[in-house]
Design an enzyme around this catalytic site. Sequence first.
Site, PDB file in Angstrom:
ATOM      1  N   GLY A 226     -38.646 -13.882   1.701  1.00 57.85           N
ATOM      2  CA  GLY A 226     -39.266 -12.560   1.724  1.00 57.85           C
ATOM      3  C   GLY A 226     -39.667 -12.046   3.092  1.00 57.85           C
ATOM      4  O   GLY A 226     -40.629 -11.279   3.199  1.00 57.85           O
ATOM      5  N   SER A 227     -38.899 -12.398   4.139  1.00 58.49           N
ATOM      6  CA  SER A 227     -39.286 -11.850   5.452  1.00 58.49           C
ATOM      7  C   SER A 227     -38.990 -10.351   5.535  1.00 58.49           C
ATOM      8  O   SER A 227     -39.731  -9.606   6.184  1.00 58.49           O
ATOM      9  CB  SER A 227     -38.608 -12.617   6.592  1.00 58.49           C
ATOM     10  OG  SER A 227     -37.233 -12.354   6.638  1.00 58.49           O
ATOM     11  N   ASN A 228     -37.928  -9.891   4.880  1.00 57.86           N
ATOM     12  CA  ASN A 228     -37.695  -8.436   4.843  1.00 57.86           C
ATOM     13  C   ASN A 228     -38.753  -7.740   3.992  1.00 57.86           C
ATOM     14  O   ASN A 228     -39.187  -6.630   4.328  1.00 57.86           O
ATOM     15  CB  ASN A 228     -36.287  -8.129   4.333  1.00 57.86           C
ATOM     16  CG  ASN A 228     -35.257  -8.254   5.430  1.00 57.86           C
ATOM     17  OD1 ASN A 228     -35.202  -7.418   6.337  1.00 57.86           O
ATOM     18  ND2 ASN A 228     -34.461  -9.314   5.385  1.00 57.86           N
TER      19      ASN A 228
ATOM     20  N   MET B  72     -30.690 -12.528  -4.897  1.00 57.10           N
ATOM     21  CA  MET B  72     -29.394 -13.214  -4.968  1.00 57.10           C
ATOM     22  C   MET B  72     -28.721 -13.075  -6.335  1.00 57.10           C
ATOM     23  O   MET B  72     -28.097 -14.004  -6.828  1.00 57.10           O
ATOM     24  CB  MET B  72     -29.574 -14.703  -4.633  1.00 57.10           C
ATOM     25  CG  MET B  72     -30.223 -14.951  -3.299  1.00 57.10           C
ATOM     26  SD  MET B  72     -29.299 -14.246  -1.935  1.00 57.10           S
ATOM     27  CE  MET B  72     -27.974 -15.429  -1.811  1.00 57.10           C
TER      28      MET B  72
ATOM     29  N   ASN C 270     -29.991  -2.047  -0.298  1.00 54.85           N
ATOM     30  CA  ASN C 270     -29.900  -3.478   0.007  1.00 54.85           C
ATOM     31  C   ASN C 270     -29.734  -3.644   1.509  1.00 54.85           C
ATOM     32  O   ASN C 270     -29.236  -2.754   2.188  1.00 54.85           O
ATOM     33  CB  ASN C 270     -28.676  -4.070  -0.706  1.00 54.85           C
ATOM     34  CG  ASN C 270     -28.509  -5.551  -0.435  1.00 54.85           C
ATOM     35  OD1 ASN C 270     -29.486  -6.319  -0.467  1.00 54.85           O
ATOM     36  ND2 ASN C 270     -27.297  -5.992  -0.145  1.00 54.85           N
TER      37      ASN C 270
ATOM     38  N   HIS D  26     -28.004  -6.301   4.375  1.00 54.07           N
ATOM     39  CA  HIS D  26     -27.011  -7.367   4.465  1.00 54.07           C
ATOM     40  C   HIS D  26     -26.832  -7.752   5.934  1.00 54.07           C
ATOM     41  O   HIS D  26     -26.751  -6.877   6.798  1.00 54.07           O
ATOM     42  CB  HIS D  26     -25.682  -6.885   3.874  1.00 54.07           C
ATOM     43  CG  HIS D  26     -24.641  -7.942   3.873  1.00 54.07           C
ATOM     44  ND1 HIS D  26     -24.631  -8.971   2.949  1.00 54.07           N
ATOM     45  CD2 HIS D  26     -23.606  -8.180   4.712  1.00 54.07           C
ATOM     46  CE1 HIS D  26     -23.610  -9.779   3.209  1.00 54.07           C
ATOM     47  NE2 HIS D  26     -22.977  -9.321   4.288  1.00 54.07           N
TER      48      HIS D  26
ATOM     49  N   LEU E 233     -19.860  -5.687  -4.935  1.00 56.63           N
ATOM     50  CA  LEU E 233     -20.675  -6.481  -4.002  1.00 56.63           C
ATOM     51  C   LEU E 233     -20.678  -5.887  -2.588  1.00 56.63           C
ATOM     52  O   LEU E 233     -19.624  -5.714  -1.981  1.00 56.63           O
ATOM     53  CB  LEU E 233     -20.110  -7.919  -3.960  1.00 56.63           C
ATOM     54  CG  LEU E 233     -20.783  -8.877  -2.985  1.00 56.63           C
ATOM     55  CD1 LEU E 233     -22.198  -9.185  -3.414  1.00 56.63           C
ATOM     56  CD2 LEU E 233     -19.967 -10.161  -2.847  1.00 56.63           C
ATOM     57  N   ASP E 234     -21.878  -5.598  -2.062  1.00 59.07           N
ATOM     58  CA  ASP E 234     -22.070  -5.163  -0.666  1.00 59.07           C
ATOM     59  C   ASP E 234     -21.138  -4.019  -0.281  1.00 59.07           C
ATOM     60  O   ASP E 234     -20.593  -3.986   0.828  1.00 59.07           O
ATOM     61  CB  ASP E 234     -21.866  -6.360   0.287  1.00 59.07           C
ATOM     62  CG  ASP E 234     -22.896  -7.461   0.056  1.00 59.07           C
ATOM     63  OD1 ASP E 234     -24.017  -7.145  -0.377  1.00 59.07           O
ATOM     64  OD2 ASP E 234     -22.567  -8.626   0.302  1.00 59.07           O
TER      65      ASP E 234
ATOM     66  N   GLU F   2     -32.881  -6.825  11.234  1.00 61.04           N
ATOM     67  CA  GLU F   2     -33.088  -6.417   9.833  1.00 61.04           C
ATOM     68  C   GLU F   2     -34.510  -5.900   9.630  1.00 61.04           C
ATOM     69  O   GLU F   2     -34.729  -4.888   8.956  1.00 61.04           O
ATOM     70  CB  GLU F   2     -32.851  -7.606   8.892  1.00 61.04           C
ATOM     71  CG  GLU F   2     -31.422  -8.096   8.845  1.00 61.04           C
ATOM     72  CD  GLU F   2     -31.255  -9.240   7.859  1.00 61.04           C
ATOM     73  OE1 GLU F   2     -31.815  -9.177   6.751  1.00 61.04           O
ATOM     74  OE2 GLU F   2     -30.569 -10.220   8.199  1.00 61.04           O
TER      75      GLU F   2
HETATM   76  C1  GRF Z   1     -31.523 -11.556   4.729  1.00 68.60           C
HETATM   77  O1  GRF Z   1     -30.714 -12.050   5.763  1.00 68.60           O
HETATM   78  C2  GRF Z   1     -30.859 -10.401   4.028  1.00 68.60           C
HETATM   79  O2  GRF Z   1     -30.064  -9.632   4.878  1.00 68.60           O
HETATM   80  C3  GRF Z   1     -29.991 -11.104   3.012  1.00 68.60           C
HETATM   81  O3  GRF Z   1     -30.766 -12.195   2.567  1.00 68.60           O
HETATM   82  C4  GRF Z   1     -31.682 -12.568   3.592  1.00 68.60           C
HETATM   83  C5  GRF Z   1     -33.045 -12.508   2.974  1.00 68.60           C
HETATM   84  O4  GRF Z   1     -34.032 -12.987   3.853  1.00 68.60           O
HETATM   85  N1  GRF Z   1     -29.588 -10.206   1.961  1.00 68.60           N
HETATM   86  P1  GRF Z   1     -35.567 -12.725   3.535  1.00 68.60           P
HETATM   87  O5  GRF Z   1     -35.835 -13.341   2.163  1.00 68.60           O
HETATM   88  O6  GRF Z   1     -35.800 -11.254   3.558  1.00 68.60           O
HETATM   89  O7  GRF Z   1     -36.304 -13.451   4.614  1.00 68.60           O
END
Ligand code: GRF
Length: 219
Positions: free
Chosen positions: A20-22, A98, A115, A117, A152-153, A182
């Site tokens: 969950g860093s994003n 995922m 999303n 990526h 997908l993507d 990101e």
């Molecule tokens: C990120 O690299 C994002 O681009 C990809 O999965 C990763 C998730 O990382 N879809 P986080 O859980 O947000 O740290």
Amino acid sequence: MAISEENKPVPLAVLISGRGSNLQALIRAWKDNELGGELRLVVSNRVDAGGLEKARDAGLETLVVPHGRYATREAYDRALVDVLNARDIKMVCLAGFMRLLGATFCEAFPMAVVNIHPSLLPAFPGMDAQRQALEHGVKVSGATVHFVTPALDDGPIILQRAVPVRDDDTPETLAKRILAVEHEIYPEAVRRTLCTDWTIDGRRVVFSHPPTSQHPVQP
Ligand code: GRF
């Protein structure tokens, strides 16, 4: 079209599966009043996702909806749509979620699921995008925020930023530099989607204003 049309903050949900860093970057922008929407809910398909604690620390409602309990993708999509609709969520941000979402989900939130990526799409969709980039030998990779479609993507691209690939990069070092980018572009893309007028022309997302910050390449 901008999603925020009545000058009310748009209720947002974030879907995660991992650290969950994003999500954290979106929380930070929200707390700084820079997201253009109101984070209301975090949903994980995994009970052990580290991002759940980040969400709780931020005072957000969290839900675990484990995909294994549903016999089909359609049933899982429907369960997610139901929990989001029950909270009047209008936009959904996937942040390391995922699971593939199908037509049932995408049609419930048309052009309102985004999303992030870790590559410059359409290059290197799917898993291990950073490893794919290194194995292909590209000199530049990066990050992409795009609308989600059942493929997908593959949906229309909202924002991208490039990251140079170094000769001594490993998947881990490249992933780390892309991740830093990101965390910058995801909140920016959400804000632009919510607060700027845009149209879709073919596959192109065309904004009425240029971005406020221009970072074509991250050093
Ligand atoms: C990120 O690299 C994002 O681009 C990809 O999965 C990763 C998730 O990382 N879809 P986080 O859980 O947000 O740290």
